[in-house]
Design an enzyme around this catalytic site. Structure first.
Site, PDB file in Angstrom:
ATOM      1  N   ALA A  62       0.861  -1.178   0.000  1.00 53.61           N
ATOM      2  CA  ALA A  62       0.000   0.000   0.000  1.00 53.61           C
ATOM      3  C   ALA A  62       0.900   1.232   0.000  1.00 53.61           C
ATOM      4  O   ALA A  62       2.081   1.137   0.327  1.00 53.61           O
ATOM      5  CB  ALA A  62      -0.869  -0.024   1.252  1.00 53.61           C
ATOM      6  N   GLY A 101       0.613  -5.118   0.676  1.00 53.91           N
ATOM      7  CA  GLY A 101      -0.533  -5.091  -0.230  1.00 53.91           C
ATOM      8  C   GLY A 101      -0.200  -5.669  -1.593  1.00 53.91           C
ATOM      9  O   GLY A 101      -1.087  -6.183  -2.293  1.00 53.91           O
ATOM     10  N   GLU A 104      -0.629  -9.231  -1.197  1.00 59.64           N
ATOM     11  CA  GLU A 104      -2.067  -9.492  -1.017  1.00 59.64           C
ATOM     12  C   GLU A 104      -2.785  -9.472  -2.365  1.00 59.64           C
ATOM     13  O   GLU A 104      -3.659 -10.297  -2.633  1.00 59.64           O
ATOM     14  CB  GLU A 104      -2.660  -8.464  -0.049  1.00 59.64           C
ATOM     15  CG  GLU A 104      -2.139  -8.678   1.374  1.00 59.64           C
ATOM     16  CD  GLU A 104      -2.597  -7.615   2.343  1.00 59.64           C
ATOM     17  OE1 GLU A 104      -2.301  -6.427   2.093  1.00 59.64           O
ATOM     18  OE2 GLU A 104      -3.244  -7.963   3.349  1.00 59.64           O
ATOM     19  N   GLU A 124       4.015  -5.695   7.051  1.00 63.09           N
ATOM     20  CA  GLU A 124       3.180  -4.705   7.744  1.00 63.09           C
ATOM     21  C   GLU A 124       3.500  -4.591   9.225  1.00 63.09           C
ATOM     22  O   GLU A 124       3.460  -3.510   9.809  1.00 63.09           O
ATOM     23  CB  GLU A 124       1.694  -5.066   7.574  1.00 63.09           C
ATOM     24  CG  GLU A 124       1.115  -4.749   6.208  1.00 63.09           C
ATOM     25  CD  GLU A 124       1.301  -5.870   5.192  1.00 63.09           C
ATOM     26  OE1 GLU A 124       2.151  -6.761   5.425  1.00 63.09           O
ATOM     27  OE2 GLU A 124       0.610  -5.852   4.157  1.00 63.09           O
TER      28      GLU A 124
END
Ligand code: 3HC
Length: 693
Positions: A62, A101, A104, A124
């Site tokens: 992210a 992310g 993911e 994270e």
């Protein structure tokens, strides 16, 4: 579609993410990916979609810069469902790093192919959060609960062959990644493979006791951190709930952490670590000097650790020592330390031998005549170092960089001794040098800009975080530490005990308190350091001589079974009434009335003395920015990452609060110790912080 372009090769759609530098999942990328899936679905001629990235890496996560503010749709946790639910095969083609992310997104794709060099991880936890886009729900479905727990709570990354072995990716492709991915897709279309949605896979059964075991282990290993515990809870959701509910709970927990102070501090640490690489006012035109070979003078523990750091990065190293036995010992230590990597499977025997073959040992300085950089690591004595630099100035080639590993001494004196001051710089490694990531690079008055550029660059090349500092007693880290140590000593005289002080700092988040560190490092070593700095100590510091008393009693710490603490034969520490008695008698002899000192006062005096010194360091320009100080403390002195570093923490506490406390302690302890720095006083008055100066 800013950030994502859509193209096609025959029946295969290709969505290319292009968001330099690391293809972070910004709003534009998220929207672009959602659009790409819709376009592929809408186009009847497209039979499958490949998701690939331009530039140096797959999506690295992210966009951390968006955290803390309102997120714009599409949200990443919804996007991954859009990807997974699409009805045409979706294949992630991965190079570089698929992190957070990014992984993911890759796990929400139906298949994953990668280059041999690609790496995968969910880091994270290092940002004080947990994977919030299904990572804790999909990873256990692919690799099992235990492996997922390890990867998610440690936050490290794994190479492609391992990812393939554990079932995280489907295939490693050689040659061109896109063409390899297309060949994979053609095969799956031809053979009619069904779409495989990760979210539809079952989670393999696991003994639920594993969650408590992980939590217990993490409570020790990552004491004080909230995120690792929450990561375990989130992985448990994958076992306890269906996918969608697990994801909802995961996202809620992630948001809670993201809004909390720990994540804010850890995100600050992430960006500060990158900020320190940029030197204010430094032209990008300045080119680093090429460094292809390195010399180390002094084969002691420090020199050996420094040599290993360079060897690990592939540099040939010439080690110069006074005699052959000390050189042989250094080589044996290298073999032992690198052998540890072999035992762990991180290096092969051949790799070890290849590294050791890069070492040249010599008792002659002339062996350094061809190297590009020399790091001096002889013992901390000005006369000895002057001799070394005089010699280095004579034997090394013009333009070779001459660095000193001194932790206190004035580099400019060594620079003059070399006769080539522009080539001289400090490279202050921390013990053990092959492990500790901090490197304080010290600029002297005449250090050439390209020498600075070189040591900053080479620090990165050997896996260190380089911070540039100026000359000052103890530079940045040790200078601040010495103020903390001073207060720890005064507090002993005034009524505290070593174990009370240690406990306050351990509760604060340090791994050990100052007296535990003294006993570990050796009171004899501390005594010698104190003697060396005698001339710059104040009268009260001279008289606060408990360390000298212990030294004279032969209580050198753990190695002699007694120091501030008493030790049993397994080196378990216990508070020692003898030491308490010695301290009480010391206070009486000095005419200091002992009083009960609260933990709050101990914490404030230790911490605020450091912060005030940090402010002076900024004021004097010894560090250019508060980031530099925070990174030094986070990387080199075990400052808890979830507090972000001393200067960041100071801003969170509020400089006015700190200023008021400094005035209180100035009255109590003395102006020479607690007078607020002019910078801190000004910022406090203006209602500002170090980061909003
Ligand atoms: N968001 C925003 N900026 C990022 C970023 C990210 N995820 N990752 C890197 N950057 C920026 C850096 O700040 C730096 O910016 P700068 O040039 O202005 O200083 C630039 O990208 C280059 O980064 P590095 O200097 O670190 O480059 P390297 O090549 O050394 O390393 C990397 C590349 C391994 C990708 C490293 O940058 C990295 O580890 N990035 C962070 C990865 C990460 O933590 N991902 C998880 C994010 S959280 C998440 O995904 C939440 C999700 O679960 C919902």
């Amino acid at each position: 579609m800013a950030g994502v372009t859509f193209s096609r090769q025959g029946e295969i759609g290709i969505a290319t993410v292009d968001n330099p530098p690391v293809n972070a999942l910004s709003q534009a990328v998220r929207a672009g990916l959602a659009d790409a899936v819709r376009m592929a679905e809408a186009d009847s001629e497209i039979r499958a979609l490949v998701l690939i990235c331009a530039g140096r890496t797959f999506i690295a996560g992210a966009d951390i810069r968006e955290f803390g503010g309102p997120m714009q749709p599409p949200l990443i946790n919804n996007l991954v469902f859009d990807l997974e639910r699409t009805n045409k095969p979706l294949i992630a083609a991965i190079h570089g790093t698929a992190l957070g992310g990014g992984l993911e997104v890759a796990m929400a794709c139906h298949f994953r192919v990668a280059t041999e060099q690609a790496r995968f991880g969910l880091p994270e936890v290092k940002l004080g959060i947990l994977p919030g886009a299904g990572g804790t729900q999909r990873l256990p479905r692919l690799v099992g609960v235990e492996t997922a727990l390890t990867m998610i709570t440690e936050g490290g990354d794994i190479p492609a062959p391992k990812a393939k072995a554990i079932g995280l990716i489907d295939e490693i492709v050689g040659g061109d990644l896109l063409q390899g991915a297309i060949a994979f897709v053609e095969r799956l279309l031809e053979e009619g493979w069904p779409i495989r949605r990760t979210g539809e896979l079952p989670v393999a059964a696991v003994d639920p006791a594993i969650f408590d075991e992980f939590k217990k282990k993490l409570a020790k290993r990552q004491r004080g951190f909230l995120a690792p515990q929450a990561c375990v809870d989130a992985v448990r959701f994958a076992v306890d709930y269906p996918l969608e509910e697990g994801c909802e709970r995961e996202y809620a927990l992630c948001l809670e952490l993201m809004r909390g102070p720990q994540s804010k501090a850890q995100r600050h640490a992430f960006f500060a670590e990158r900020e320190v690489a940029k030197i204010p006012g430094f032209s990008p035109e300045i080119q680093a000097r090429p460094v292809n070979s390195v010399g180390v003078v002094g084969p002691g523990a420090m020199g050996t650790g420094i040599a290993i750091s360079f060897l690990n990065a592939g540099y040939p190293v010439v080690i110069v020592g006074l005699d052959q036995p000390s050189l042989d010992k250094s080589l044996a230590t290298m073999r032992k330390i690198l052998g540890g990597a072999v035992a762990k499977g991180a290096m092969t025997e051949e790799g070890l031998e290849a590294k050791l073959a890069l070492v040249t040992l010599s008792t002659h300085f002339e062996a350094l005549s061809e190297v590009d950089l020399v790091v001096e690591a002889v013992f901390e004595d000005m006369a000895a170092k002057i001799q070394v630099f005089t010699k280095l100035g004579q034997v090394t080639r013009l333009g070779a960089i001459l660095a000193t590993n001194t932790s206190y001494l004035d580099i400019d004196i060594l620079a003059e001794a070399s006769g080539r001051p522009a080539d001289v710089v400090g490279m202050h490694f921390f013990n053990p040098a092959n492990v500790m990531r901090l490197l304080e690079n010290v600029r002297g008055a005449k250090t050439a800009p390209d020498v600075i550029a070189t040591v900053m660059k080479i620090g990165k090349a050997i896996g260190k975080v380089s911070v540039l500092v100026g000359i000052s007693d103890g530079f940045v880290g040790n200078r601040m530490l010495s103020k903390r140590s001073r207060e720890a000593m005064f507090l002993l005289e005034e009524g505290a005990t070593p174990w009370q002080i240690d406990k306050v700092l351990v509760d604060f988040g340090f791994a050990m308190g100052p007296y535990q560190v003294s006993d570990l490092a050796g009171i004899d070593v501390q005594y010698a350091a104190r003697q060396a700095r005698w001339g710059i100590l104040t009268e009260r510091e001279h008289q606060a001589n408990i360390v000298d008393q212990l030294y004279r009693l032969g209580r050198y710490g753990q190695k002699t079974g007694a120091g501030y603490y008493a030790y049993d034969d397994k080196r378990n520490a216990a508070p020692d009434p003898f030491v308490e008695d010695l301290i009480v008698r010391h206070s009486a002899a000095r005419g200091i009335a002992r009083r009960a000192i609260g933990d709050g006062e101990i914490r404030e005096r230790l911490l605020y003395a450091m912060i005030n010194e940090g402010a002076k360091i900024l004021e004097e320009g010894v560090a250019a920015r508060p980031h530099d100080i925070d990174v030094i403390w986070l990387m080199g002195f075990g400052f808890p990452a979830y507090l972000g570093g001393p200067m960041f923490l100071a801003d969170q506490i509020g400089l006015k609060t700190i200023h008021d406390a400094l005035l209180k302690y100035e009255a109590r302890v003395g102006p020479e110790f607690f007078k607020p720095s002019a910078l801190l006083a000004r910022l406090a008055l203006e209602g500002k912080g170090f980061y909003s100066a």
